[in-house]
Scaffold this motif. Sequence first.
Motif, short mmCIF file in Angstrom:
data_model
loop_
_atom_site.label_atom_id
_atom_site.label_comp_id
_atom_site.label_asym_id
_atom_site.label_seq_id
_atom_site.Cartn_x
_atom_site.Cartn_y
_atom_site.Cartn_z
N THR A 21 0.82 -1.22 0.00
CA THR A 21 0.00 0.00 0.00
C THR A 21 0.85 1.27 0.00
OG1 THR A 21 -0.16 0.17 2.43
CG2 THR A 21 -1.83 -1.18 1.29
N GLN A 22 2.15 1.13 0.17
CA GLN A 22 3.00 2.30 0.37
C GLN A 22 2.90 3.32 -0.76
OE1 GLN A 22 7.07 1.63 1.50
NE2 GLN A 22 7.55 3.79 1.52
N ALA A 23 2.96 2.88 -2.00
CA ALA A 23 2.93 3.84 -3.12
C ALA A 23 1.63 4.63 -3.13
CB ALA A 23 3.14 3.11 -4.45
N ALA A 24 0.52 3.98 -2.90
CA ALA A 24 -0.77 4.67 -2.90
C ALA A 24 -0.89 5.63 -1.72
CB ALA A 24 -1.92 3.66 -2.88
N PRO A 47 -4.91 7.02 6.81
CA PRO A 47 -3.91 5.97 6.64
C PRO A 47 -2.63 6.21 7.44
CG PRO A 47 -4.87 6.48 4.53
CD PRO A 47 -5.41 7.50 5.50
N VAL A 48 -2.16 7.45 7.51
CA VAL A 48 -0.92 7.71 8.26
C VAL A 48 -1.11 7.52 9.76
CG1 VAL A 48 0.24 9.13 6.53
CG2 VAL A 48 -1.32 10.21 8.17
N LEU A 102 7.36 5.77 8.32
CA LEU A 102 6.42 4.87 9.00
C LEU A 102 6.56 3.44 8.47
CD1 LEU A 102 3.36 7.26 9.14
CD2 LEU A 102 4.80 6.55 11.07
N TYR A 103 6.61 3.32 7.15
CA TYR A 103 6.78 1.98 6.56
C TYR A 103 8.12 1.37 6.95
CZ TYR A 103 2.53 2.17 3.75
OH TYR A 103 1.22 2.21 3.35
N ALA A 104 9.16 2.17 7.02
CA ALA A 104 10.48 1.65 7.40
C ALA A 104 10.47 1.15 8.84
CB ALA A 104 11.55 2.74 7.23
N GLN A 157 -7.94 -1.87 6.67
CA GLN A 157 -8.34 -0.49 6.93
C GLN A 157 -7.59 0.48 6.01
OE1 GLN A 157 -7.62 0.73 10.97
NE2 GLN A 157 -8.64 2.70 10.70
N VAL A 158 -6.29 0.30 5.87
CA VAL A 158 -5.51 1.17 4.99
C VAL A 158 -5.98 0.99 3.55
CG1 VAL A 158 -3.22 1.63 4.03
CG2 VAL A 158 -3.49 1.33 6.50
#
Length: 164
Positions: A21-24, A47-48, A102-104, A157-158
């Motif tokens: 989902t990261q790119a979106a 999402p964040v 956040l993803y990292a 949810q994301v």
Amino acid sequence: MNSLAPLIARLDTAAAALEATQAAVQRGAPWAVGATERDAPEHEWAPVEVLAHVAEMLPYWLGEIERIVAGAPEPAPFGRLPTDPIRALTVARDATLPVHELYARIAVTIDRYLRRLPELTERQIAAVGLHPVRGEMSVVQLLESNVVGHLEGHVEQVRGSLPR
């Protein structure tokens, strides 16, 4: 490998789905935040905010697993309530971080789970802790409800919050 193999596989799958989902999420930035500060229910989070929560809750629950495994006394007291102010304040603060950070953070903690969980013995997996609301829970029960199932729910949810 131990009896946690199916949960470990689900954790890995959920982590990969979240990563996808990261790119979106990045394309949608900047996201309006503040739902956590208004005490809005999790289903209203941007999402964040969800990512900030996941980045906070994953290391928290890994530590609680270690608390139970250490086990003195048994059942070892562990856990918190959703109203925990440190939880809420951390999510509110970290929701303003760049999406890639956040993803990292999530990826680093998932890696810690994937390295640590296979090391647990069956005795450690069966160890019991005492949650303030849910009562006695084994490591496997905590992992299922508070980590794997919880993460899977937040992945959905994301996904559901992204533009179609």
